[in-house]
Design an enzyme around this catalytic site. Structure first.
Site, short mmCIF file in Angstrom:
data_model
loop_
_atom_site.label_atom_id
_atom_site.label_comp_id
_atom_site.label_asym_id
_atom_site.label_seq_id
_atom_site.Cartn_x
_atom_site.Cartn_y
_atom_site.Cartn_z
N ILE A 48 0.83 -1.21 0.00
CA ILE A 48 0.00 0.00 0.00
C ILE A 48 0.86 1.25 0.00
O ILE A 48 0.36 2.35 -0.12
CB ILE A 48 -0.98 0.06 1.21
CG1 ILE A 48 -0.27 -0.23 2.52
CG2 ILE A 48 -2.14 -0.89 0.99
CD1 ILE A 48 -1.18 -0.08 3.74
N SER A 49 2.17 1.07 0.12
CA SER A 49 3.05 2.23 0.12
C SER A 49 4.48 1.79 -0.17
O SER A 49 4.94 0.77 0.31
CB SER A 49 2.98 2.90 1.50
OG SER A 49 4.17 3.58 1.77
N LYS A 52 11.13 5.52 0.61
CA LYS A 52 12.57 5.48 0.29
C LYS A 52 13.26 4.31 0.97
O LYS A 52 14.22 3.76 0.48
CB LYS A 52 13.23 6.78 0.76
CG LYS A 52 13.26 7.84 -0.33
CD LYS A 52 14.07 9.04 0.10
CE LYS A 52 13.35 9.76 1.15
NZ LYS A 52 13.57 10.91 1.77
N GLU A 53 12.74 3.94 2.16
CA GLU A 53 13.43 2.92 2.95
C GLU A 53 12.65 1.63 3.13
O GLU A 53 13.23 0.60 3.46
CB GLU A 53 13.73 3.49 4.34
CG GLU A 53 14.90 4.42 4.34
CD GLU A 53 14.74 5.55 5.34
OE1 GLU A 53 13.78 5.53 6.12
OE2 GLU A 53 15.57 6.46 5.30
N ASP A 185 10.46 13.12 12.71
CA ASP A 185 10.02 13.26 11.31
C ASP A 185 8.51 13.47 11.29
O ASP A 185 7.80 12.93 10.44
CB ASP A 185 10.43 12.04 10.49
CG ASP A 185 10.23 12.26 8.97
OD1 ASP A 185 10.18 13.43 8.54
OD2 ASP A 185 10.10 11.27 8.24
N TYR A 189 2.33 13.83 6.87
CA TYR A 189 2.54 12.55 6.18
C TYR A 189 2.72 11.39 7.15
O TYR A 189 2.64 10.23 6.75
CB TYR A 189 3.78 12.62 5.27
CG TYR A 189 3.62 13.57 4.12
CD1 TYR A 189 3.04 13.14 2.93
CD2 TYR A 189 4.05 14.89 4.22
CE1 TYR A 189 2.88 14.02 1.86
CE2 TYR A 189 3.90 15.77 3.17
CZ TYR A 189 3.31 15.33 1.99
OH TYR A 189 3.14 16.20 0.95
N ASN A 190 3.02 11.69 8.41
CA ASN A 190 3.26 10.62 9.38
C ASN A 190 2.23 10.61 10.50
O ASN A 190 2.51 10.17 11.62
CB ASN A 190 4.70 10.68 9.91
CG ASN A 190 5.68 10.14 8.88
OD1 ASN A 190 5.34 9.25 8.09
ND2 ASN A 190 6.90 10.67 8.88
N ASP A 201 5.66 5.88 11.71
CA ASP A 201 6.98 6.12 11.14
C ASP A 201 7.98 6.65 12.16
O ASP A 201 8.48 7.77 12.04
CB ASP A 201 6.84 7.11 9.97
CG ASP A 201 7.91 6.91 8.91
OD1 ASP A 201 8.78 6.04 9.11
OD2 ASP A 201 7.87 7.63 7.90
N1 LIG Z 1 0.01 0.59 10.84
C1 LIG Z 1 -0.38 0.98 9.62
N2 LIG Z 1 -1.61 0.65 9.16
C2 LIG Z 1 -2.01 1.02 7.93
N3 LIG Z 1 -1.26 1.72 7.07
C3 LIG Z 1 -0.01 2.09 7.46
C4 LIG Z 1 0.48 1.73 8.74
N4 LIG Z 1 1.74 2.23 8.86
C5 LIG Z 1 2.00 2.87 7.70
N5 LIG Z 1 0.96 2.80 6.85
C6 LIG Z 1 0.88 3.37 5.48
O1 LIG Z 1 2.15 3.22 4.86
C7 LIG Z 1 2.73 4.48 4.58
C8 LIG Z 1 4.23 4.44 4.82
O2 LIG Z 1 4.50 4.15 6.17
P1 LIG Z 1 5.66 4.88 6.97
O3 LIG Z 1 5.85 4.15 8.24
O4 LIG Z 1 5.36 6.33 7.03
O5 LIG Z 1 6.93 4.59 6.05
P2 LIG Z 1 7.86 5.52 5.13
O6 LIG Z 1 9.18 5.44 5.79
O7 LIG Z 1 7.81 4.89 3.81
O8 LIG Z 1 7.30 6.92 5.14
C9 LIG Z 1 1.98 5.48 5.45
O9 LIG Z 1 1.95 6.75 4.84
C10 LIG Z 1 0.61 4.87 5.53
O10 LIG Z 1 -0.13 5.21 4.37
MG LIG Z 2 6.29 8.08 6.48
#
Ligand SMILES: Nc1ncnc2c1ncn2[C@@H]1O[C@H](COP(=O)(O)OP(=O)(O)O)[C@@H](O)[C@H]1O
Ligand SMILES: [Mg+2]
Length: 248
Positions: A48-49, A52-53, A185, A189-190, A201
């Site tokens: 779903i996403s 970068k990491e 961070d 977005y987080n 995140d």
């Molecule tokens: N616990 C979760 N449940 C549902 N979706 C999540 C969850 N954690 C992250 N996501 C989705 O995944 C995306 C990326 O997660 P994130 O932890 O922010 O990683 P990144 O380092 O790629 O930013 C978030 O923007 C959100 O849309």
């Molecule tokens: Mg993030």
């Protein structure tokens, strides 16, 4: 016989992974299989996403429950630099020998898990951490039936109000005063919005006594204030927020 077993395993893999993803390396596949049997996961759905990491995948259990599975990419140069930067000077990670990139990434995943756990136990609204294994972190899924909740960034303007802002400020306060961590961070977005906000995140989060903590905290608060201000929400002075925070 051998051939038959291989064939069976292949079929099992096809069932377990709804979408074949070429960015997942063989070792990570094995980790995902182990996690599947531990947590009774019967399907990993498509990402779903892709950040970068890491990438995030919903995983469905045989009971119809969902988890969010964060898979960190292994071995990229930029990743290695980032991990070195963030774990340097963090007392909790001094003892870990970082011999290669793979190990660094496991450290990174473990760090996010520990930060998540520390926040969760302090009562911060974060997804519940479930487990971490090598470069894979499993947590509570925020959303319904594998459909993730929106990010703060994705909400329609008329849903961005004072109450959401107050929630973010109170979660910052809990993170700093109770969990003794600075997010590092934080932005629109987080933050996810379900029945209430969820902070996500947290891999780069740092203890409040880290030399960079104050600077990162200031940046977090500034970003949050700028976002809500731009949506017409009346925000607190940064000084006023800082007064309530216990930073050494
Ligand atoms: N616990 C979760 N449940 C549902 N979706 C999540 C969850 N954690 C992250 N996501 C989705 O995944 C995306 C990326 O997660 P994130 O932890 O922010 O990683 P990144 O380092 O790629 O930013 C978030 O923007 C959100 O849309
Ligand atoms: Mg993030």
């Amino acid at each position: 016989m051998e051939k038959k077993r291989k064939e069976e395993k292949r079929r099992k893999d096809e069932d377990l992974f709804k979408v074949v993803d070429s960015t997942i390396d063989p070792r990570t596949y094995l980790v995902l299989e182990k996690i599947a049997s531990k947590l009774k996961i019967d399907t990993y759905l498509g990402a779903i996403s892709s950040g970068k990491e890491a990438k995030i995948y919903p995983a469905k259990t045989i009971d119809g429950k969902f988890y969010a599975v964060k898979i960190y990419y292994v071995s990229t140069a930029s990743h290695k630099r980032a991990v070195e930067k963030y774990t340097l000077g963090d007392k909790r990670f001094e003892k870990i020998k970082v011999s290669n990139t793979r190990q660094l990434i496991f450290t990174w995943a473990k760090k996010e898990f520990k930060n998540l756990k520390r926040m969760y136990e302090a009562g911060v609204w974060v997804p519940e951490p479930i487990l971490v294994m090598e470069n894979v972190l499993v947590m509570q899924f925020i959303g319904d039936n594998g459909v993730r909740a929106p990010l703060l960034k994705e909400l329609p303007d008329d849903e961005i109000d004072q109450d959401l802002y107050d929630q973010v400020v109170s979660q910052i306060q809990l993170m700093v005063n109770k969990a003794k961590l600075v997010h590092g961070d934080l932005s629109e977005y987080n933050v996810m919005v379900y029945d209430h906000i969820y902070i996500i995140d947290v891999s780069q989060s740092l203890p409040v006594d880290h030399e960079n903590a104050r600077e990162l905290l200031l940046r977090d608060i500034t970003r949050v204030n700028e976002f809500f201000s731009s949506k017409g929400v009346k925000v607190l002075d940064i000084e006023e927020i800082l007064k309530k925070l216990e930073i050494p």
